[in-house]
Scaffold this motif. Structure first.
Motif, short mmCIF file in Angstrom:
data_model
loop_
_atom_site.label_atom_id
_atom_site.label_comp_id
_atom_site.label_asym_id
_atom_site.label_seq_id
_atom_site.Cartn_x
_atom_site.Cartn_y
_atom_site.Cartn_z
N GLU A 160 0.24 -3.92 -5.50
CA GLU A 160 -0.98 -3.11 -5.82
C GLU A 160 -1.30 -2.44 -4.33
N ALA A 161 -1.31 -1.07 -4.34
CA ALA A 161 -1.41 -0.43 -2.92
C ALA A 161 -2.82 -0.15 -2.68
N PHE A 162 -3.25 0.07 -1.40
CA PHE A 162 -4.69 0.38 -1.02
C PHE A 162 -4.41 0.88 0.37
N ALA A 163 -5.44 1.68 0.82
CA ALA A 163 -5.66 2.05 2.34
C ALA A 163 -6.22 0.84 3.08
N TYR A 164 -6.13 0.66 4.48
CA TYR A 164 -6.37 -0.53 5.00
C TYR A 164 -6.41 0.17 6.46
N GLN A 165 -7.34 -0.42 7.30
CA GLN A 165 -7.35 -0.18 8.82
C GLN A 165 -7.73 -1.54 9.50
N ALA A 166 -6.59 -1.83 10.38
CA ALA A 166 -6.96 -3.08 11.08
C ALA A 166 -7.69 -2.57 12.17
N GLY A 167 -8.35 -3.81 13.13
CA GLY A 167 -9.44 -3.40 14.14
C GLY A 167 -8.83 -2.38 15.13
N THR A 168 -7.45 -2.79 15.49
CA THR A 168 -6.99 -1.98 16.34
C THR A 168 -6.32 -0.67 16.31
N TRP A 169 -6.17 -0.38 14.73
CA TRP A 169 -5.64 0.83 14.42
C TRP A 169 -6.43 1.95 14.53
N GLU A 170 -5.93 3.11 14.82
CA GLU A 170 -6.84 4.33 15.09
C GLU A 170 -7.21 4.92 13.46
N ARG A 171 -6.54 4.55 12.70
CA ARG A 171 -6.74 5.30 11.25
C ARG A 171 -6.39 4.33 10.03
#
Length: 325
Positions: A160-171
């Motif tokens: 299953e695919a989804f968009a995710y942004q970790a706390g240190t990522w810029e996007r």
């Protein structure tokens, strides 16, 4: 010069397989390979994760052929992704220019940090990296955790695919969650892959799961070339000079490994049998020989046990790797 020699050897190998042209795609596996230090070598340090004093160099390996592309010595207490953001793009730049038109990178969970992923994105390098578990990802997995209905008769996997942004990522980035259901188990399991490759979820999953071959090659390197670097601090060398000597020694060992791998590959193709580097070293390279000089010629007489293996090598090597003009 040593780093370039290693790259040139890989380039010659790959081009020999593709009739002198660059290959279409190449995947390189990046990982840290701890090398235990027996003493106070410059750059070595105690690592709490492995419980030993060590160096922690980075290794880059060609997934398709098993060729060792590059090594970078790092202190023993370096973070998993330390220096990767600067080192990987330099390798890929050379490979794109001389070896493959498209280069992908596979990374372990320790390399999914903001700096490394941003550097790969900036240089247009495709990557698949495993993500460490965290609460946000586990919440995504929660609806799939419990098995419904009867247990499966064999192991199943789906994605299953989804968009995710970790706390240190810029996007936000694309994450593929791989869900596993095993027979007889009530709870399912999952792992997470972050990627910028536009391929299908199935391709991302299968491509990453082929990374096990690289782990086997890294283990073989430690088995044959040794798990440590000897101390190189002699004379009045500074810390930086001694560390540079250790880097040179590590690259020389990488070249030795690569030459063994070239011989192993040629012997496998010549005999049709599988060969480990240890078996190659013990049964072929450690052969008794006698050298005779007669009528302005040198005759090398091999022991009978290894003669057939050397015959297979000498028939193949000049044809695949001709001497430079």
């Amino acid at each position: 010069m040593l780093d370039e020699a290693l790259l040139k050897l890989v380039e010659q190998r790959v081009r020999a397989r593709s009739q002198g042209a660059r290959t279409r795609t190449m995947t390189i596996d990046i990982d840290g390979v701890p090398l235990q230090a027996h003493g106070q070598q410059p750059g070595s340090a105690f690592n709490g994760h492995t419980g030993q004093r060590q160096h922690d160099p980075l290794f880059a390996l060609c997934a398709e052929t098993g060729d060792l592309i590059g090594v970078l010595l790092r202190p023993g207490n370096a973070g998993p992704a330390s220096q990767a953001a600067a080192w990987i793009p330099k390798l890929v730049e050379y490979l794109r220019a001389h070896v493959a038109r498209q280069v992908r990178v596979r990374l372990d969970a320790g390399f999914a940090d903001a700096a490394t992923l941003a550097a790969l994105d900036a240089h247009g390098i495709g990557y698949i990296a495993r993500l460490p578990r965290n609460a946000a990802l586990e919440r995504r997995f929660e609806p799939h955790r419990y098995r419904r209905g009867r247990p499966a008769k064999r192991e199943r996997e789906w994605t299953e695919a989804f968009a995710y942004q970790a706390g240190t990522w810029e996007r936000p980035r694309r994450v593929v969650m791989v869900i596993r259901e095993r027979p007889g188990e009530l709870f399912r399991d999952a792992f997470y892959l972050v990627t910028n490759i536009q391929g299908s979820q199935r391709f991302v999953r299968r491509h990453y799961q082929q990374r096990g071959k690289a782990e086997a090659h890294f283990g073989e390197y430690k088995d044959v070339m040794g798990e440590s670097l000897p101390c190189t601090r002699r004379g009045r060398a500074t810390e930086a000079q001694a560390f540079a000597r250790s880097q040179a020694l590590l690259t020389l060992r990488a070249l030795a490994y690569q030459l063994l791998h070239v011989l192993r590959d040629s012997l496998e193709r010549g005999t049709g049998d599988g060969w480990s580097l240890r078996r190659l070293r013990e049964q072929v390279l450690k052969s008794a020989v006698r050298v005779q000089r007669h009528a302005r010629r040198l005759h090398v007489i091999l022991e009978r046990r290894a003669a057939s293996h050397w015959r297979a090598l000498l028939r193949r090597l000049p044809r695949v790797y001709p001497a430079p003009g």
